[in-house]
Design a protein around this motif. Sequence first.
Motif, PDB file in Angstrom:
ATOM      1  N   MET A  77      -6.133 -52.405 -20.702  1.00 56.96           N
ATOM      2  CA  MET A  77      -5.694 -51.294 -21.552  1.00 56.96           C
ATOM      3  C   MET A  77      -6.876 -50.754 -22.377  1.00 56.96           C
ATOM      4  SD  MET A  77      -2.670 -51.129 -24.403  1.00 56.96           S
ATOM      5  CE  MET A  77      -1.423 -51.697 -23.276  1.00 56.96           C
ATOM      6  N   GLU A  78      -7.655 -51.655 -22.967  1.00 55.64           N
ATOM      7  CA  GLU A  78      -8.823 -51.221 -23.734  1.00 55.64           C
ATOM      8  C   GLU A  78      -9.853 -50.550 -22.831  1.00 55.64           C
ATOM      9  OE1 GLU A  78     -10.082 -54.892 -25.383  1.00 55.64           O
ATOM     10  OE2 GLU A  78      -8.723 -54.767 -27.096  1.00 55.64           O
ATOM     11  N   ARG A  80      -9.220 -48.837 -20.083  1.00 54.42           N
ATOM     12  CA  ARG A  80      -8.729 -47.489 -19.761  1.00 54.42           C
ATOM     13  C   ARG A  80      -8.993 -46.525 -20.925  1.00 54.42           C
ATOM     14  NH1 ARG A  80      -8.505 -47.517 -14.501  1.00 54.42           N
ATOM     15  NH2 ARG A  80      -7.077 -49.045 -13.684  1.00 54.42           N
ATOM     16  N   GLU A  81      -8.819 -46.997 -22.163  1.00 54.36           N
ATOM     17  CA  GLU A  81      -9.127 -46.161 -23.322  1.00 54.36           C
ATOM     18  C   GLU A  81     -10.619 -45.825 -23.373  1.00 54.36           C
ATOM     19  OE1 GLU A  81      -7.700 -48.340 -26.680  1.00 54.36           O
ATOM     20  OE2 GLU A  81      -5.591 -48.054 -26.134  1.00 54.36           O
ATOM     21  N   THR A  82     -11.455 -46.800 -23.044  1.00 55.61           N
ATOM     22  CA  THR A  82     -12.895 -46.572 -23.017  1.00 55.61           C
ATOM     23  C   THR A  82     -13.250 -45.580 -21.915  1.00 55.61           C
ATOM     24  OG1 THR A  82     -13.263 -48.821 -23.811  1.00 55.61           O
ATOM     25  CG2 THR A  82     -15.136 -47.718 -22.820  1.00 55.61           C
ATOM     26  N   GLN A  83     -12.593 -45.690 -20.780  1.00 51.39           N
ATOM     27  CA  GLN A  83     -12.799 -44.729 -19.686  1.00 51.39           C
ATOM     28  C   GLN A  83     -12.477 -43.317 -20.140  1.00 51.39           C
ATOM     29  OE1 GLN A  83     -10.372 -46.566 -16.487  1.00 51.39           O
ATOM     30  NE2 GLN A  83     -11.828 -45.518 -15.175  1.00 51.39           N
ATOM     31  N   ASP A  84     -11.374 -43.165 -20.844  1.00 50.27           N
ATOM     32  CA  ASP A  84     -10.979 -41.841 -21.326  1.00 50.27           C
ATOM     33  C   ASP A  84     -11.956 -41.331 -22.382  1.00 50.27           C
ATOM     34  OD1 ASP A  84      -8.807 -41.921 -19.628  1.00 50.27           O
ATOM     35  OD2 ASP A  84      -7.413 -42.605 -21.185  1.00 50.27           O
ATOM     36  N   ARG A  85     -12.440 -42.227 -23.237  1.00 51.92           N
ATOM     37  CA  ARG A  85     -13.370 -41.823 -24.291  1.00 51.92           C
ATOM     38  C   ARG A  85     -14.701 -41.344 -23.715  1.00 51.92           C
ATOM     39  NH1 ARG A  85     -14.667 -46.546 -27.058  1.00 51.92           N
ATOM     40  NH2 ARG A  85     -12.470 -46.668 -27.551  1.00 51.92           N
ATOM     41  N   LYS A  87     -15.223 -40.480 -20.541  1.00 57.06           N
ATOM     42  CA  LYS A  87     -14.967 -39.498 -19.489  1.00 57.06           C
ATOM     43  C   LYS A  87     -15.642 -39.836 -18.158  1.00 57.06           C
ATOM     44  CE  LYS A  87     -13.588 -35.973 -22.553  1.00 57.06           C
ATOM     45  NZ  LYS A  87     -12.802 -36.837 -23.354  1.00 57.06           N
TER      46      LYS A  87
END
Length: 108
Positions: A77-78, A80-85, A87
């Motif tokens: 989960m963390e 995936r958030e880093t991936q979104d941050r 990009k």
Amino acid sequence: MTLLLRSTGGRPGRIPAGRNNPLLKLFGQLNPKLRGYYNYYGIIGNYEGINEFYQNAVRILYKWLNRRSQRRSFNWMEFRETQDRYKILRPRIMESRNCQLELEFDFV
């Protein structure tokens, strides 16, 4: 899988020694490599291939980022958030339909 092996120099699961770099620099180095891969292999009909490459690259990156210390750096989960941050580039087809060769056959 063979594209992954070929594009990583025959060493599956390897991230360059720069994995200890800050995340901004690491993702800054990853995105141009993904973009180049998508530009070369992103032809119509090969979405499954470049998506498989993307999934393997993300899995390998997650594995190697969690080896940065003795503790786990990320859970999924963390990560995936880093991936979104940062990009990470998603796979996409780069070839347009206008560039494809159209053949016409005249049967008499």
